[in-house]
Design a protein around this motif. Structure first.
Motif: not given
Length: 317
Positions: A235-249
């Motif tokens: 789950a951490a991989m998914i939410w960290v990856g998603g968080g990186i994408l949100v901040h990057g966008l």
């Protein structure tokens, strides 16, 4: 001559004061940069135990040691030079590269979810049992070090952003200190977690009844904790990856997902007593949704490509 000696001593005193001030600045910058990266550090600690789930007890610490060594190499030999070069010549590259890493984390996490749902996870477990133990361990360490590279990249980027105005030497020293401290803290904690059952077994043999009770509780509870950590790690991989994408966008002007994430966090923060924890959970949940969608799209694309290649090879024969 005395006046020359006094002047020299004054110069030495001035240099010493300057060096002390510089060390104070470095120490302050290191502490500040490390604290800002704390969220990713906790995610890193959550991800790592999943790599030693199901491993024989005698190989747990050696595997963690190998992953920790790989983490140090990631930070000092790959990320540190790359971070300093990008900071000096191409700071605009940091966000796109982080987003690529975020996509990888989303893909890896979503693939694990797909394997569990589709039943491929059980097939892989059987294949792993049949494989040579050394090969399995090598693949486990390799996968963990790849994941660490992306998590470490985010930690380094956060730390670098906090000392971006400092000199290149200060930046390098801060990043080295943050890297070593984080690696020691994360993998030291992970090593302690995975050996808690052995600690419990030792305590269970002591004479004092309360100590024995604690030991038995650790022996009984740690397998459950380790299975839970394996799930949390995915789950951490998914939410960290998603968080990186949100901040990057958001950095590229696509602020919609970030606004929704802030709204989730604000809704959680409004709860009494548990507002802080609820805010974090709500924000992580939204990042997890983004990560799962992004990872699911990548997994679907990879499976489609594999299927098309399989058909092409079959037609060729």
């Amino acid at each position: 001559m005395p006046s020359g000696l006094v002047a020299l001593l004054d110069d030495v005193a001035a240099i010493t004061k300057l060096a002390a001030a510089s060390l104070d600045d470095v120490a302050a910058a290191t502490g500040k940069a490390g604290s800002k990266a704390m969220g990713v550090i906790l995610d890193d600690a959550a991800v790592t135990p999943r790599y030693v789930t199901g491993v024989t007890p005698d190989r747990e610490l050696p595997i963690i040691g190998r992953i920790a060594l790989g983490s140090v190499r990631n930070k000092l030999l790959i990320l540190l030079p790359a971070a300093l070069l990008m900071s000096a010549f191409a700071p605009w590259l940091v966000t796109p590269l982080l987003m690529l890493g975020g996509c990888y984390l989303c893909f890896e996490g979503a693939e694990k979810v797909f394997e569990v749902i589709s039943g491929h996870h059980a097939e892989e477990a059987v294949a792993a049992e049949a494989a040579d133990a050394a090969t399995v361990e090598k693949e486990t360490v390799s996968g963990a070090v790849r994941t660490d590279l992306i998590l470490s990249a985010e930690i380094m980027a956060i730390a670098l952003a906090d000392v971006a105005a400092a000199s290149i030497v200060t930046q390098a020293i801060v990043l080295v200190l943050v890297s070593l401290a984080i690696t020691a803290g994360v993998y030291g904690a992970v090593g302690l977690i995975v050996k808690m059952d052995d600690i419990g077994l030792h305590l269970a043999r002591r004479d004092a009844a309360p100590v024995r009770a604690i030991g038995r509780a650790l022996v009984t509870g740690m397998p459950i904790v380790m299975r839970a950590l394996a799930i949390i790690g995915t789950a951490a991989m998914i939410w960290v990856g998603g968080g990186i994408l949100v901040h990057g966008l958001e950095a590229f002007g696509v602020s919609g997902p970030a606004h929704v994430a802030h709204a989730f966090s604000a809704a959680g923060a409004g709860l009494p007593v548990i507002g802080g924890a609820a805010s974090w959970v709500a924000g992580a949940a939204f990042s997890g949704i983004v990560g799962l969608v992004a990872g699911g799209v990548i997994v679907a694309g990879m499976h489609l490509i594999a299927a098309l290649r399989g058909r092409s090879n079959h037609a060729g024969h």
